[in-house]
Design an enzyme around this catalytic site. Sequence first.
Site, PDB file in Angstrom:
ATOM      1  N   HIS A  91       0.850  -1.203   0.000  1.00  0.00           N
ATOM      2  CA  HIS A  91       0.000   0.000   0.000  1.00  0.00           C
ATOM      3  C   HIS A  91       0.879   1.244   0.000  1.00  0.00           C
ATOM      4  O   HIS A  91       1.825   1.348   0.763  1.00  0.00           O
ATOM      5  CB  HIS A  91      -0.908   0.013   1.231  1.00  0.00           C
ATOM      6  CG  HIS A  91      -1.991   1.049   1.135  1.00  0.00           C
ATOM      7  ND1 HIS A  91      -3.174   0.818   0.467  1.00  0.00           N
ATOM      8  CD2 HIS A  91      -2.066   2.312   1.597  1.00  0.00           C
ATOM      9  CE1 HIS A  91      -3.924   1.905   0.534  1.00  0.00           C
ATOM     10  NE2 HIS A  91      -3.284   2.825   1.215  1.00  0.00           N
ATOM     11  N   ASP A 170     -13.693   3.520   6.999  1.00  0.00           N
ATOM     12  CA  ASP A 170     -12.694   4.218   6.184  1.00  0.00           C
ATOM     13  C   ASP A 170     -13.340   4.790   4.923  1.00  0.00           C
ATOM     14  O   ASP A 170     -12.998   5.885   4.485  1.00  0.00           O
ATOM     15  CB  ASP A 170     -11.528   3.287   5.814  1.00  0.00           C
ATOM     16  CG  ASP A 170     -10.444   4.045   5.057  1.00  0.00           C
ATOM     17  OD1 ASP A 170     -10.026   5.099   5.558  1.00  0.00           O
ATOM     18  OD2 ASP A 170     -10.036   3.607   3.970  1.00  0.00           O
ATOM     19  N   ARG A 177     -12.618  13.346   4.678  1.00  0.00           N
ATOM     20  CA  ARG A 177     -11.323  14.007   4.891  1.00  0.00           C
ATOM     21  C   ARG A 177     -10.846  14.686   3.621  1.00  0.00           C
ATOM     22  O   ARG A 177     -10.218  15.741   3.654  1.00  0.00           O
ATOM     23  CB  ARG A 177     -10.279  12.978   5.369  1.00  0.00           C
ATOM     24  CG  ARG A 177     -10.489  12.549   6.806  1.00  0.00           C
ATOM     25  CD  ARG A 177      -9.680  11.311   7.132  1.00  0.00           C
ATOM     26  NE  ARG A 177      -8.269  11.496   6.901  1.00  0.00           N
ATOM     27  CZ  ARG A 177      -7.452  10.565   6.394  1.00  0.00           C
ATOM     28  NH1 ARG A 177      -7.913   9.361   6.090  1.00  0.00           N
ATOM     29  NH2 ARG A 177      -6.183  10.808   6.207  1.00  0.00           N
ATOM     30  N   SER A 192      -6.540   4.867   8.749  1.00  0.00           N
ATOM     31  CA  SER A 192      -7.204   4.642   7.465  1.00  0.00           C
ATOM     32  C   SER A 192      -6.558   3.450   6.745  1.00  0.00           C
ATOM     33  O   SER A 192      -7.238   2.509   6.305  1.00  0.00           O
ATOM     34  CB  SER A 192      -7.090   5.910   6.600  1.00  0.00           C
ATOM     35  OG  SER A 192      -7.304   5.638   5.246  1.00  0.00           O
ATOM     36  N   LYS A 196      -8.074  -0.745   6.616  1.00  0.00           N
ATOM     37  CA  LYS A 196      -8.334  -1.424   5.323  1.00  0.00           C
ATOM     38  C   LYS A 196      -7.470  -2.673   5.184  1.00  0.00           C
ATOM     39  O   LYS A 196      -7.933  -3.725   4.796  1.00  0.00           O
ATOM     40  CB  LYS A 196      -7.911  -0.523   4.155  1.00  0.00           C
ATOM     41  CG  LYS A 196      -8.864   0.507   3.717  1.00  0.00           C
ATOM     42  CD  LYS A 196      -8.490   1.073   2.352  1.00  0.00           C
ATOM     43  CE  LYS A 196      -7.323   2.019   2.337  1.00  0.00           C
ATOM     44  NZ  LYS A 196      -7.546   3.350   2.827  1.00  0.00           N
TER      45      LYS A 196
HETATM   46  N1  URA Z   1      -3.986   6.317   1.813  1.00  0.00           N
HETATM   47  C1  URA Z   1      -5.032   5.824   2.541  1.00  0.00           C
HETATM   48  O1  URA Z   1      -5.494   4.706   2.310  1.00  0.00           O
HETATM   49  N2  URA Z   1      -5.520   6.594   3.513  1.00  0.00           N
HETATM   50  C2  URA Z   1      -5.035   7.819   3.815  1.00  0.00           C
HETATM   51  O2  URA Z   1      -5.522   8.439   4.734  1.00  0.00           O
HETATM   52  C3  URA Z   1      -3.958   8.320   3.039  1.00  0.00           C
HETATM   53  C4  URA Z   1      -3.450   7.536   2.030  1.00  0.00           C
END
Ligand code: URA
Length: 444
Positions: A91, A170, A177, A192, A196
């Site tokens: 990620h 999220d 956000r 966040s 996930k």
């Molecule tokens: N990537 C994400 O999944 N969440 C964030 O808050 C910032 C980048």
Amino acid sequence: MTDETTNGMEIAIKGIIEKKRYGRELDDGEIEAFIDAYMAGTATDAQASALAMAVCCNGMNRRETDALTRAMLRSGETIDWGRGAPTADKHSTGGVGDKLSFIVQPVAAACGLRVPSLVGRALGYTGGTADKFESIPGCRVALSLDAFRATVEKTGLSMATQTAEIAPADRKLYALRDTTGTVASQALITASILSKKLAEGAGALVFDVRCGRGAFMKTREEAESLAAALTEGAKAAGRKASAFVTPMDAPVGRAVGNAVEVAEALDILRGCDGAPADVRETALVLASEMVSLAKDCGLEDARAQCEEVLSGGAALARFEAMVEAQGGSLDAFEHMMRRPCARFAIQSPRGGYVADIDASVVAESALFLGAGRERPGDAIDPLAGIILSVRPGEKVSPGSALATLQASGAPDRLEAAAAKLVRAFSFTRARRDEERPMILSIVR
Ligand code: URA
């Protein structure tokens, strides 16, 4: 709920926001109660924005961040992959021109891993893997839990967005956000991402923490602190994890947008001449880490496996299989890319060398062209984007090409976006032999 309970909840929610506004620590119960109320609709978007802003200004310590991650994770289901091939994911914290997921995830899948990847939409000025993937005609990213699971089992990988079933807190907070200037907070980004990534159930996680003008973390210190928070949080939840801090001052590769980024990733998967070697190399480093963690093998062995599947076409085959399984057509994509669309080229005002290309200015120009959303719900123009003809360190002569801008939806915006984009470039007369490291540091 009785009027009295509703009123009691109202007061409690307001009290939690005020406590954080005064910079005080929230206890685990308060954080859980807030997220539960937000998911149940008893805390409003306005209240969630107010809390997010208070967190941005006053921060959250490690315990609060862990509690927020747990509360967000509990808002939906967690996938258990059971027995079978090891699971892993990568990620990125978000960058400009960052198309690495389209290379790293297929490479890891072709090495025998199962790669369930929950991906986000564009956030702030950074692009979103979900929007980029959807630029392939027909591709669906809003998958049910069953479809997500079935795609991973069939093709080795899947890219899907947060849904009402997986990581719903999220999904709500991410969109909120984005429109309230509350993205750049270490605690909110950590919760966040981890909520996930823990929900998707991958056993090994590799984080690409971007750092610089085009990232949420502007300094190396901030990025390293986020990298530590992500790896520690993932390990505390029983996952194997590492984080790579990577530079984000200039765009990643030459393409910035949606379809143009998918096309650049496909060039790398297909081994085309001229595809950016540094993007390929960073992808191999991240994929090797995933394979080494997930299979518990040495990095050299993992790297050899990754090289083989990338050079031999097995990674491309995985990508094609995922696209097909999610309803997309690469033939239709190629056809779309050949369709005429409005283009505008910008030229170098002088000779010399490109000293720098400011990723944040490139991102703003791409957003203005229609590659991202200015307001929630805005449609994205899949073809809108920028292709850089030069990269930092390369030679230019007066009038030589710097970049081409393209858009299908808003040709009238091309000239205005071009005027912005020119400001991204700076030049030097003499060649500077600067080191441009692809990895700044690693947290394991
Ligand atoms: N990537 C994400 O999944 N969440 C964030 O808050 C910032 C980048």
